[in-house]
Design an enzyme around this catalytic site. Structure first.
Site, mmCIF file in Angstrom:
data_model
loop_
_atom_site.group_PDB
_atom_site.id
_atom_site.type_symbol
_atom_site.label_atom_id
_atom_site.label_comp_id
_atom_site.label_asym_id
_atom_site.label_seq_id
_atom_site.Cartn_x
_atom_site.Cartn_y
_atom_site.Cartn_z
ATOM 1 N N GLN A 1 -4.794 -1.357 9.600
ATOM 2 C CA GLN A 1 -4.682 -2.691 8.993
ATOM 3 C C GLN A 1 -5.290 -3.748 9.926
ATOM 4 O O GLN A 1 -4.952 -3.808 11.104
ATOM 5 C CB GLN A 1 -3.190 -2.999 8.719
ATOM 6 N N LYS B 1 0.854 -1.203 0.000
ATOM 7 C CA LYS B 1 0.000 0.000 0.000
ATOM 8 C C LYS B 1 0.882 1.243 0.000
ATOM 9 O O LYS B 1 0.638 2.196 -0.736
ATOM 10 C CB LYS B 1 -0.933 -0.003 1.227
ATOM 11 N N ASP C 1 -11.100 3.057 4.081
ATOM 12 C CA ASP C 1 -11.476 1.657 3.882
ATOM 13 C C ASP C 1 -12.993 1.463 3.818
ATOM 14 O O ASP C 1 -13.479 0.369 3.553
ATOM 15 C CB ASP C 1 -10.914 0.817 5.043
#
Ligand code: NAD
Length: 281
Positions: free
Chosen positions: A93, A49, A116
């Protein structure tokens, strides 16, 4: 033999377009990823990422916290990032260690920075058909793959195997919002094979290697394989028995090179959208 839906190529095109657009802006989109602990798979994802975000010209940062970080300390990091002007997207994460409440952490992120799309406000907006600030990256990538390959969704029977908050549920909502008739299957579903056989679009998000077999698939169906599984020999395989199913399906995503690369491309697309929102662009 089915047509391959190539996520790798599309994702590269999306990242390239984003990089071109970012060059026009004096200020750069900012993405900060928080990683807790030492999960090797999480580290690989976070590094990818970061490097892709940098390739696109973003300001990208990673905050590494120890496995035993407290809930409060993690929340404090989020509070700081929520207020920081240069940060447009915050990503924590997953998975988080057991002593941390994942729901509380996801809810702590400002919805306008929830890159997200996991905040209840963004999930709620998605479910009721309003535009969320960001749509969960993997499901969003799946929709992009279908759209870019001119695969019709409206009126089709889409069967989703898996009901996770990360993949199954949001992809089901996205398909439903595009007027598919959606069936969501899970570990307690009876007659799974019979239901899958009716699918025009079959999305497998189970986490079991080569779970979907050729005799579950209607000839000509579109098969989207979300799974990322490692065999004992260390090979990466999906949730679909690609070798057999690709002889029967109309379209199929490979693993690797299908849904996986789209997830990161959509993360960048989401960050760019939030950057534009924050800067009235
Ligand atoms: P999860 O473990 O949270 O959910 C799995 C789902 O599969 C559950 O809803 C469960 O009910 C269902 N399931 C389990 N066994 C089943 C069975 N025997 N029959 C029917 N349904 C069953 O997993 P997840 O986070 O949704 O991820 C699913 C897969 O997708 C994993 O392989 C994961 O690594 C992969 N994944 C890939 C990406 C990507 O970027 N490509 C992103 C997220 C997840």
């Amino acid at each position: 033999m089915s047509v391959l839906i190539k996520g790798k190529e599309l994702s590269e095109k999306i990242v390239e377009n984003i990089a071109q657009e970012v060059k026009n802006y004096e200020k750069k989109p900012g993405l900060t990823v928080i990683i807790v602990g030492d999960n090797p798979a999480s580290r690989v994802y976070v590094n990818k990422k970061k490097t892709t975000a940098e390739k696109a010209g973003f300001n990208s940062a990673v905050i590494e916290l120890p496995e035993d970080v407290s809930q409060q300390e993690l929340e404090t990091h989020i509070d700081v990032l929520n207020k920081e002007d240069t940060v447009d997207g915050i990503l924590v994460q997953l998975p988080l260690p057991k002593h941390i409440s994942t729901y509380d952490i996801l809810e702590r992120i400002k919805p306008e920075k929830d890159v997200d799309g996991f905040h209840p406000i963004n999930v709620g907006r998605l479910v009721i058909g309003l535009k969320p600030y960001a749509v969960s990256c993997t499901p969003f990538g799946i929709i992009k793959l279908l759209e870019e390959n001119n695969i019709e969704i409206e009126g089709k029977h889409a069967v989703v195997i898996g009901r996770s908050n990360i993949v199954g549920k949001p992809v089901a909502s996205l398909l439903l919002n595009r007027n598919a008739t959606v069936t969501v299957c899970h570990s307690k579903t009876a007659s799974l094979r019979r239901i899958c056989m009716q699918a025009d679009i079959l999305v497998a998000a189970v986490g079991i290697a080569k779970f979907v077999k050729a005799d579950w698939v209607k000839p000509g169906a579109v098969v989207i394989d979300v799974g990322i599984n490692r065999t004992e020999e260390g090979k990466l395989v999906g949730d679909v028995d690609f070798e057999e199913v690709s002889k029967k399906a109309g379209y199929i995503t490979p693993v690797p090179g299908g849904v996986g690369p789209m997830t990161i491309a959509m993360l960048l697309a989401n960050t760019l959208e939030l950057f534009k929102l924050h800067n009235n662009l």
